[in-house]
Write a protein that holds these residues in place. Sequence first.
Motif, PDB file in Angstrom:
ATOM      1  N   PRO A 168       0.795  -1.234   0.000  1.00  0.00           N
ATOM      2  CA  PRO A 168       0.000   0.000   0.000  1.00  0.00           C
ATOM      3  C   PRO A 168       0.831   1.289   0.000  1.00  0.00           C
ATOM      4  N   GLN A 169       1.955   1.299   0.737  1.00  0.00           N
ATOM      5  CA  GLN A 169       2.810   2.500   0.763  1.00  0.00           C
ATOM      6  C   GLN A 169       3.432   2.754  -0.614  1.00  0.00           C
ATOM      7  N   GLU A 170       3.871   1.688  -1.258  1.00  0.00           N
ATOM      8  CA  GLU A 170       4.476   1.836  -2.580  1.00  0.00           C
ATOM      9  C   GLU A 170       3.421   2.241  -3.618  1.00  0.00           C
ATOM     10  N   LEU A 171       2.227   1.692  -3.490  1.00  0.00           N
ATOM     11  CA  LEU A 171       1.138   2.081  -4.395  1.00  0.00           C
ATOM     12  C   LEU A 171       0.808   3.559  -4.231  1.00  0.00           C
ATOM     13  N   THR A 172       0.786   4.030  -2.987  1.00  0.00           N
ATOM     14  CA  THR A 172       0.518   5.448  -2.741  1.00  0.00           C
ATOM     15  C   THR A 172       1.640   6.304  -3.328  1.00  0.00           C
ATOM     16  N   MET A 173       2.880   5.842  -3.198  1.00  0.00           N
ATOM     17  CA  MET A 173       4.009   6.572  -3.783  1.00  0.00           C
ATOM     18  C   MET A 173       3.849   6.642  -5.302  1.00  0.00           C
ATOM     19  N   GLN A 174       3.483   5.535  -5.916  1.00  0.00           N
ATOM     20  CA  GLN A 174       3.293   5.513  -7.369  1.00  0.00           C
ATOM     21  C   GLN A 174       2.143   6.444  -7.780  1.00  0.00           C
ATOM     22  N   MET A 175       1.077   6.468  -6.981  1.00  0.00           N
ATOM     23  CA  MET A 175      -0.029   7.381  -7.295  1.00  0.00           C
ATOM     24  C   MET A 175       0.421   8.831  -7.185  1.00  0.00           C
ATOM     25  N   ASN A 176       1.273   9.111  -6.194  1.00  0.00           N
ATOM     26  CA  ASN A 176       1.811  10.473  -6.055  1.00  0.00           C
ATOM     27  C   ASN A 176       2.689  10.839  -7.254  1.00  0.00           C
ATOM     28  N   LEU A 177       3.498   9.891  -7.713  1.00  0.00           N
ATOM     29  CA  LEU A 177       4.329  10.139  -8.896  1.00  0.00           C
ATOM     30  C   LEU A 177       3.459  10.408 -10.123  1.00  0.00           C
ATOM     31  N   LEU A 178       2.401   9.623 -10.280  1.00  0.00           N
ATOM     32  CA  LEU A 178       1.471   9.848 -11.393  1.00  0.00           C
ATOM     33  C   LEU A 178       0.836  11.230 -11.293  1.00  0.00           C
ATOM     34  N   GLU A 179       0.449  11.598 -10.085  1.00  0.00           N
ATOM     35  CA  GLU A 179      -0.164  12.918  -9.870  1.00  0.00           C
ATOM     36  C   GLU A 179       0.818  14.023 -10.244  1.00  0.00           C
ATOM     37  N   LEU A 180       2.072  13.864  -9.868  1.00  0.00           N
ATOM     38  CA  LEU A 180       3.098  14.848 -10.238  1.00  0.00           C
ATOM     39  C   LEU A 180       3.204  14.969 -11.759  1.00  0.00           C
ATOM     40  N   MET A 181       3.247  13.813 -12.435  1.00  0.00           N
ATOM     41  CA  MET A 181       3.372  13.823 -13.896  1.00  0.00           C
ATOM     42  C   MET A 181       2.163  14.486 -14.548  1.00  0.00           C
ATOM     43  N   LEU A 182       0.964  14.173 -14.042  1.00  0.00           N
ATOM     44  CA  LEU A 182      -0.250  14.754 -14.623  1.00  0.00           C
ATOM     45  C   LEU A 182      -0.316  16.263 -14.397  1.00  0.00           C
ATOM     46  N   LYS A 183       0.073  16.702 -13.201  1.00  0.00           N
ATOM     47  CA  LYS A 183       0.082  18.149 -12.915  1.00  0.00           C
ATOM     48  C   LYS A 183       1.101  18.865 -13.797  1.00  0.00           C
ATOM     49  N   LEU A 184       2.256  18.249 -13.962  1.00  0.00           N
ATOM     50  CA  LEU A 184       3.298  18.846 -14.799  1.00  0.00           C
ATOM     51  C   LEU A 184       2.844  18.889 -16.262  1.00  0.00           C
ATOM     52  N   GLN A 185       2.228  17.819 -16.712  1.00  0.00           N
ATOM     53  CA  GLN A 185       1.712  17.787 -18.087  1.00  0.00           C
ATOM     54  C   GLN A 185       0.665  18.882 -18.287  1.00  0.00           C
ATOM     55  N   GLN A 186      -0.228  19.010 -17.319  1.00  0.00           N
ATOM     56  CA  GLN A 186      -1.277  20.034 -17.417  1.00  0.00           C
ATOM     57  C   GLN A 186      -0.654  21.437 -17.444  1.00  0.00           C
ATOM     58  N   LYS A 187       0.329  21.655 -16.607  1.00  0.00           N
ATOM     59  CA  LYS A 187       0.998  22.964 -16.566  1.00  0.00           C
ATOM     60  C   LYS A 187       1.672  23.260 -17.902  1.00  0.00           C
ATOM     61  N   GLU A 188       2.336  22.256 -18.469  1.00  0.00           N
ATOM     62  CA  GLU A 188       3.017  22.444 -19.735  1.00  0.00           C
ATOM     63  C   GLU A 188       2.018  22.674 -20.874  1.00  0.00           C
ATOM     64  N   SER A 189       0.891  21.969 -20.826  1.00  0.00           N
ATOM     65  CA  SER A 189      -0.137  22.151 -21.859  1.00  0.00           C
ATOM     66  C   SER A 189      -0.708  23.549 -21.805  1.00  0.00           C
ATOM     67  N   GLN A 190      -0.974  24.036 -20.589  1.00  0.00           N
ATOM     68  CA  GLN A 190      -1.547  25.367 -20.428  1.00  0.00           C
ATOM     69  C   GLN A 190      -0.585  26.467 -20.864  1.00  0.00           C
ATOM     70  N   SER A 191       0.705  26.220 -20.657  1.00  0.00           N
ATOM     71  CA  SER A 191       1.680  27.253 -21.019  1.00  0.00           C
ATOM     72  C   SER A 191       2.154  27.108 -22.460  1.00  0.00           C
ATOM     73  N   GLY A 192       1.649  26.066 -23.160  1.00  0.00           N
ATOM     74  CA  GLY A 192       1.989  25.885 -24.566  1.00  0.00           C
ATOM     75  C   GLY A 192       3.314  25.209 -24.825  1.00  0.00           C
ATOM     76  N   ILE A 193       3.943  24.664 -23.789  1.00  0.00           N
ATOM     77  CA  ILE A 193       5.228  23.982 -23.980  1.00  0.00           C
ATOM     78  C   ILE A 193       5.029  22.657 -24.690  1.00  0.00           C
ATOM     79  N   LEU A 194       3.943  21.962 -24.352  1.00  0.00           N
ATOM     80  CA  LEU A 194       3.669  20.658 -25.004  1.00  0.00           C
ATOM     81  C   LEU A 194       2.815  20.847 -26.215  1.00  0.00           C
TER      82      LEU A 194
END
Length: 194
Positions: A168-194
Amino acid sequence: MDGYSGDVDSDSTKQQERHYYLLSELQTLVKDLPSSFQQRLSYNTLSDLALALIDGTVYEIVQGLLDIQHLTEKNLYNQRQKLHCEHQGLKQDLVRKHKDALQSCKSHNLALLKSNQQAELEALEIRVREEQRMMDKKIVAEIDQKVIDQQNTLEKAGVPGFYITTNPQELTMQMNLLELMLKLQQKESQSGIL
């Protein structure tokens, strides 16, 4: 030859700049996570994650996995709803059958009829509970398999922190990593980098 070398240097510089940008953004985003997870995400892990994200392929993989997950969840929900509706129909049919039988029943058979109907109703309720339990087990097993498929895909794509686990701890860590990637992707999309 010198022109070719310059292009390579330019590409290398752009990749390095992108790596530093992604790393900086990840370090900022990590601050929103609970401190227990912040401590587990070392500079090297974040740097490796930034490297994995440089060309945008991982974003596409994550988005594909997310789409598959949403379709799977919707399908499983629809299956559960269908079963629920079937059960409601069975209960309504039984109530209707019981009502008709009560109306045409002779008074001296009423107690026996009510007893039989109660047993019939209880048997249906047991069947419904068992079928719901089996459906829920199937849903959990399918979701667990999706998680394993996602972990495997992200591990093969070279995304740090991803491997097959049920901890469960590792799954939560992986979910946090996914959340980081999704937030970063969203930020890049909004700023036109992606």
